[in-house]
Design a protein around this motif. Structure first.
Motif, PDB file in Angstrom:
ATOM      1  N   TYR A  72      20.183  50.970   6.822  1.00  0.00           N
ATOM      2  CA  TYR A  72      19.736  52.102   6.017  1.00  0.00           C
ATOM      3  C   TYR A  72      19.927  53.374   6.829  1.00  0.00           C
ATOM      4  O   TYR A  72      19.426  53.477   7.961  1.00  0.00           O
ATOM      5  CB  TYR A  72      18.265  51.896   5.654  1.00  0.00           C
ATOM      6  CG  TYR A  72      17.705  52.939   4.723  1.00  0.00           C
ATOM      7  CD1 TYR A  72      18.064  52.950   3.382  1.00  0.00           C
ATOM      8  CD2 TYR A  72      16.793  53.888   5.181  1.00  0.00           C
ATOM      9  CE1 TYR A  72      17.537  53.893   2.516  1.00  0.00           C
ATOM     10  CE2 TYR A  72      16.266  54.828   4.320  1.00  0.00           C
ATOM     11  CZ  TYR A  72      16.635  54.836   2.988  1.00  0.00           C
ATOM     12  OH  TYR A  72      16.117  55.763   2.142  1.00  0.00           O
ATOM     13  N   ALA A  94      11.621  64.512   3.423  1.00  0.00           N
ATOM     14  CA  ALA A  94      12.984  64.124   3.822  1.00  0.00           C
ATOM     15  C   ALA A  94      13.433  62.746   3.318  1.00  0.00           C
ATOM     16  O   ALA A  94      14.601  62.578   2.971  1.00  0.00           O
ATOM     17  CB  ALA A  94      13.129  64.209   5.344  1.00  0.00           C
ATOM     18  N   PRO A  95      12.550  61.729   3.262  1.00  0.00           N
ATOM     19  CA  PRO A  95      13.029  60.422   2.783  1.00  0.00           C
ATOM     20  C   PRO A  95      13.564  60.451   1.354  1.00  0.00           C
ATOM     21  O   PRO A  95      14.261  59.528   0.935  1.00  0.00           O
ATOM     22  CB  PRO A  95      11.776  59.539   2.884  1.00  0.00           C
ATOM     23  CG  PRO A  95      10.988  60.152   3.984  1.00  0.00           C
ATOM     24  CD  PRO A  95      11.185  61.643   3.794  1.00  0.00           C
ATOM     25  N   LEU A 142       9.891  53.016  -0.885  1.00  0.00           N
ATOM     26  CA  LEU A 142       9.739  54.409  -1.340  1.00  0.00           C
ATOM     27  C   LEU A 142       9.187  54.439  -2.770  1.00  0.00           C
ATOM     28  O   LEU A 142       9.697  53.728  -3.644  1.00  0.00           O
ATOM     29  CB  LEU A 142      11.090  55.122  -1.332  1.00  0.00           C
ATOM     30  CG  LEU A 142      11.684  55.539   0.009  1.00  0.00           C
ATOM     31  CD1 LEU A 142      13.047  56.196  -0.216  1.00  0.00           C
ATOM     32  CD2 LEU A 142      10.765  56.492   0.753  1.00  0.00           C
ATOM     33  N   TYR A 170      24.505  61.550   2.617  1.00  0.00           N
ATOM     34  CA  TYR A 170      24.208  61.644   1.194  1.00  0.00           C
ATOM     35  C   TYR A 170      25.443  61.652   0.288  1.00  0.00           C
ATOM     36  O   TYR A 170      25.298  61.762  -0.930  1.00  0.00           O
ATOM     37  CB  TYR A 170      23.329  62.867   0.917  1.00  0.00           C
ATOM     38  CG  TYR A 170      21.910  62.613   1.351  1.00  0.00           C
ATOM     39  CD1 TYR A 170      21.049  61.850   0.562  1.00  0.00           C
ATOM     40  CD2 TYR A 170      21.447  63.081   2.573  1.00  0.00           C
ATOM     41  CE1 TYR A 170      19.761  61.573   0.973  1.00  0.00           C
ATOM     42  CE2 TYR A 170      20.150  62.805   2.996  1.00  0.00           C
ATOM     43  CZ  TYR A 170      19.320  62.053   2.193  1.00  0.00           C
ATOM     44  OH  TYR A 170      18.050  61.765   2.599  1.00  0.00           O
ATOM     45  N   MET A 190      16.705  63.090  11.114  1.00  0.00           N
ATOM     46  CA  MET A 190      16.625  61.874  10.306  1.00  0.00           C
ATOM     47  C   MET A 190      15.288  61.148  10.494  1.00  0.00           C
ATOM     48  O   MET A 190      14.856  60.395   9.648  1.00  0.00           O
ATOM     49  CB  MET A 190      17.776  60.939  10.654  1.00  0.00           C
ATOM     50  CG  MET A 190      19.141  61.452  10.197  1.00  0.00           C
ATOM     51  SD  MET A 190      19.313  61.521   8.405  1.00  0.00           S
ATOM     52  CE  MET A 190      19.230  63.276   8.130  1.00  0.00           C
ATOM     53  N   ALA A 191      14.659  61.377  11.641  1.00  0.00           N
ATOM     54  CA  ALA A 191      13.344  60.780  11.884  1.00  0.00           C
ATOM     55  C   ALA A 191      12.280  61.715  11.313  1.00  0.00           C
ATOM     56  O   ALA A 191      12.038  62.782  11.840  1.00  0.00           O
ATOM     57  CB  ALA A 191      13.133  60.580  13.384  1.00  0.00           C
ATOM     58  N   ALA A 192      11.689  61.291  10.195  1.00  0.00           N
ATOM     59  CA  ALA A 192      10.796  62.187   9.460  1.00  0.00           C
ATOM     60  C   ALA A 192       9.358  62.037   9.931  1.00  0.00           C
ATOM     61  O   ALA A 192       8.602  61.198   9.441  1.00  0.00           O
ATOM     62  CB  ALA A 192      10.915  61.915   7.963  1.00  0.00           C
ATOM     63  N   HIS A 193       8.988  62.851  10.906  1.00  0.00           N
ATOM     64  CA  HIS A 193       7.616  62.851  11.414  1.00  0.00           C
ATOM     65  C   HIS A 193       6.779  63.854  10.631  1.00  0.00           C
ATOM     66  O   HIS A 193       7.302  64.712   9.928  1.00  0.00           O
ATOM     67  CB  HIS A 193       7.598  63.223  12.900  1.00  0.00           C
ATOM     68  CG  HIS A 193       8.219  62.178  13.781  1.00  0.00           C
ATOM     69  ND1 HIS A 193       7.533  61.074  14.231  1.00  0.00           N
ATOM     70  CD2 HIS A 193       9.473  62.052  14.276  1.00  0.00           C
ATOM     71  CE1 HIS A 193       8.331  60.323  14.974  1.00  0.00           C
ATOM     72  NE2 HIS A 193       9.519  60.897  15.016  1.00  0.00           N
ATOM     73  N   PRO A 224      16.843  59.403   5.999  1.00  0.00           N
ATOM     74  CA  PRO A 224      15.657  59.704   6.818  1.00  0.00           C
ATOM     75  C   PRO A 224      14.525  58.701   6.596  1.00  0.00           C
ATOM     76  O   PRO A 224      14.194  58.367   5.457  1.00  0.00           O
ATOM     77  CB  PRO A 224      15.246  61.098   6.341  1.00  0.00           C
ATOM     78  CG  PRO A 224      16.501  61.702   5.807  1.00  0.00           C
ATOM     79  CD  PRO A 224      17.274  60.568   5.203  1.00  0.00           C
ATOM     80  N   LEU A 225      13.970  58.229   7.690  1.00  0.00           N
ATOM     81  CA  LEU A 225      12.878  57.258   7.635  1.00  0.00           C
ATOM     82  C   LEU A 225      11.559  57.926   7.989  1.00  0.00           C
ATOM     83  O   LEU A 225      11.491  58.676   8.965  1.00  0.00           O
ATOM     84  CB  LEU A 225      13.135  56.134   8.644  1.00  0.00           C
ATOM     85  CG  LEU A 225      14.128  55.045   8.234  1.00  0.00           C
ATOM     86  CD1 LEU A 225      14.425  54.149   9.431  1.00  0.00           C
ATOM     87  CD2 LEU A 225      13.582  54.231   7.069  1.00  0.00           C
ATOM     88  N   PRO A 226      10.518  57.645   7.218  1.00  0.00           N
ATOM     89  CA  PRO A 226       9.209  58.206   7.574  1.00  0.00           C
ATOM     90  C   PRO A 226       8.660  57.531   8.828  1.00  0.00           C
ATOM     91  O   PRO A 226       8.853  56.329   9.030  1.00  0.00           O
ATOM     92  CB  PRO A 226       8.342  57.877   6.356  1.00  0.00           C
ATOM     93  CG  PRO A 226       9.035  56.767   5.651  1.00  0.00           C
ATOM     94  CD  PRO A 226      10.491  56.866   5.985  1.00  0.00           C
ATOM     95  N   TYR A 227       8.034  58.330   9.665  1.00  0.00           N
ATOM     96  CA  TYR A 227       7.336  57.809  10.831  1.00  0.00           C
ATOM     97  C   TYR A 227       5.836  57.959  10.595  1.00  0.00           C
ATOM     98  O   TYR A 227       5.266  58.994  10.900  1.00  0.00           O
ATOM     99  CB  TYR A 227       7.770  58.550  12.101  1.00  0.00           C
ATOM    100  CG  TYR A 227       9.052  58.013  12.676  1.00  0.00           C
ATOM    101  CD1 TYR A 227       9.067  57.334  13.894  1.00  0.00           C
ATOM    102  CD2 TYR A 227      10.255  58.140  11.976  1.00  0.00           C
ATOM    103  CE1 TYR A 227      10.257  56.817  14.409  1.00  0.00           C
ATOM    104  CE2 TYR A 227      11.436  57.621  12.484  1.00  0.00           C
ATOM    105  CZ  TYR A 227      11.423  56.966  13.698  1.00  0.00           C
ATOM    106  OH  TYR A 227      12.583  56.442  14.205  1.00  0.00           O
TER     107      TYR A 227
END
Lengths: 142, 385
Positions: free
Chosen positions: A3, B136-137, A129, A79, B126-129, A6-9
């Motif tokens: 994937y 962003a996701p 998501l 994208y 890309m790392a959405a803190h 952007p991945l949520p942290y």
């Protein structure tokens, strides 16, 4: 292929939201003192400054508050395979707003205030998501 | 409220070339603009004791410029971590410092390699803190994407049209055609606008500002000292900085903002005009922050040039053209001159009020509005000669 978007942290405040998404539940916070709903998650209620809150299950229903149709992909390599796509601010029935994607719809047929409901899309083992689709009975366009 | 009406003035301006690729470090751009501003005021580096700037981790700190220029005692060297919302705030901050005795003569600047280096419009990590994990996701990443969401609300509530936005782009380009330092000088028609590529509906390419390498600087000092300097002083009679409730956790986040058809301007307008002792009807020229065409619409309403909802209609009929009732962005703005994060608006206002704008000079311009910011917080000033 992994994937690449952007991945949520998650952090200690937001983890309950993302954990619930994996279980197919849309959660928002409610102030334990004054009862005001809030999202995104925070530690203090902006209405009464209480630091006591609980997570409640939202109905998953809402309306389109605003939306855009992304046609030029940024970053391009991330994208290019997704455009055109709709990003919307959804006004949930519980009185808070949430940013999400509006899917299963012709991108040119989105309307202000159209009713939508949540759907959970698993994108990785860790991440699900919450996206939105037109509510049953709403015009889905062509 | 700002209570230093006419106590300080802008005594010098300086700027570099605006380009797509400066080929130089940002520090070098900053130093060139600052030195030119100091020399424009008829001063030398020994006369300066403060530097104030703002950046998005894409520039150099104030002390770096003071060091390169050999300023013997840069006492008030301050950097704001901020966006274009701070483009007028740094001048107000210099005035506050001067009034409080922390400095006597302060250089304010913005410097960036905004095209060849760090591109503000290019998206986020890309790392959405933090708050970004909720935006962003979903592929909501760039400032054009953010502001398009605001613009849609205005279209929903008031019927603002693509033709109205296009008219703004066309009008500002007319000014840039007359501006030798503008990056975009080719004449533009409404057809050109309507046919430009849809980037993020409702924004076309020509709704979106330029990306630029360059730097701008001004010298701020007490009105009393300014009167003894080389240039005709441009006085700061009013100023305001702020926004409304629930501004968000960063400049991008406006999920909780009350209504995206209105921005910071409606919240600071009353203080701005009261501090200056005038109203919008007294303004001769307005340099309005235009990261996007739509930003101008909200600010025309917020600062009281027209009623809420009428900003689109206000721009019709050449009302904001150079020969109109309210000339807006007489240099071409961020849309057509350059994107020095809004600080080039201050340069243009000062040159107009000095009568030094050459072929694009608005005859008899005595009072200018400058504004900075497009979203939940921003700053503005009233300047006069």
């Amino acid at each position: 292929m992994g994937y690449n978007k952007p991945l949520p942290y998650p952090n200690s405040e937001t983890k309950p939201f993302w954990d619930a998404c994996r279980d197919g539940i849309l959660r928002i916070q409610r102030c334990s003192d004054c009862g005001t709903n809030r999202f995104p998650p925070t530690g203090v209620c902006p209405a009464c400054q209480s630091d006591r809150s609980e997570w409640i299950e939202a109905s998953g229903r809402g309306r389109v508050f605003s939306w855009i149709v992304v046609r030029h992909p940024v970053p391009k390599d991330v994208y290019a395979d997704k455009v055109p796509y709709v990003v919307a601010i959804i006004a949930l029935d519980e009185g808070v707003r949430m940013v999400s994607n509006l899917v299963d719809i012709d991108v040119d047929s989105v309307q202000a205030d159209m009713p939508v409901t949540v759907r959970f899309d698993k994108v990785t083992d860790e991440l699900t998501l919450p996206v939105f689709v037109p509510a049953d009975g709403a015009d889905r366009g062509s | 409220m700002f209570n230093a009406r006419d106590k300080c003035a802008i005594a010098g301006v300086g700027f570099t070339d605006y380009s797509r690729d400066s080929g130089r470090p940002v520090r070098s751009l900053a130093s060139e603009a600052c030195l030119k501003a100091i020399q424009d005021a008829g001063l030398s580096v020994e006369d300066v004791d403060g530097f104030v700037s703002y950046n998005f981790n894409d520039s150099v700190p104030a002390i770096a410029v003071a060091t390169e220029l050999g300023v013997p005692a840069a006492g008030f060297a301050v950097d704001f971590l901020a966006g274009g919302n701070a483009a007028n705030l740094i001048v107000l901050n210099a005035i506050a410092a001067i009034e409080a005795g922390l400095a006597k003569t302060v250089v304010c600047y913005r410097a960036m390699n905004g095209r060849s280096g760090f591109r503000l419009g290019g998206g986020r990590e890309m790392a959405a803190h933090g708050i970004t994990q909720f935006t962003a996701p979903f592929g909501w990443i760039t400032y054009p994407q953010a502001m398009a969401m605001w613009c849609r609300r205005h279209m929903i509530e008031y019927g603002t049209s693509a033709e109205q936005l296009g008219g703004i782009a066309v009008t500002l380009r007319e000014n840039a055609v007359l501006n030798e330092r503008a990056m975009q000088r080719a004449p533009l028609t409404l057809d050109d606008y309507m046919n430009s590529r849809m980037i993020v509906d409702p924004f076309r390419l020509l709704d979106i500002c330029l990306e630029s390498d360059g730097a701008c600087a001004v010298v701020v000092t007490s009105a009393e000292r300014a009167r003894d300097m080389k240039q005709k002083p441009v006085y700061v009679s009013g100023g305001a900085y702020g926004g409304g409730p629930q501004q968000g956790e960063d400049l991008f986040d406006a999920i909780r903002w009350p209504d995206h058809a209105h921005n910071y301007s409606k919240y600071i307008a009353a203080d701005l005009w009261a501090s200056a002792g005038i109203g919008p009807e007294d303004v001769d020229i307005a340099q309005i922050y235009d990261c996007f065409t739509y930003s101008i619409v909200m600010q025309l309403e917020g600062f009281g040039f027209c009623k809420e909802g009428e900003g689109g209609a206000f721009t019709e009929g050449r009302r904001i053209a150079r020969d109109g009732a309210l000339p807006v962005n007489t240099h071409g703005g961020l849309l057509s001159e350059a994107y020095i994060h809004g600080f080039n608006h201050v340069i243009e206002a000062v040159e107009q009020l000095r009568g030094q704008s050459g072929p694009r000079q608005v005859e008899g311009a005595e009072v200018a509005l400058t504004t900075a910011g497009a979203m939940t917080c921003g700053s503005a000033m009233v300047l006069h000669n």
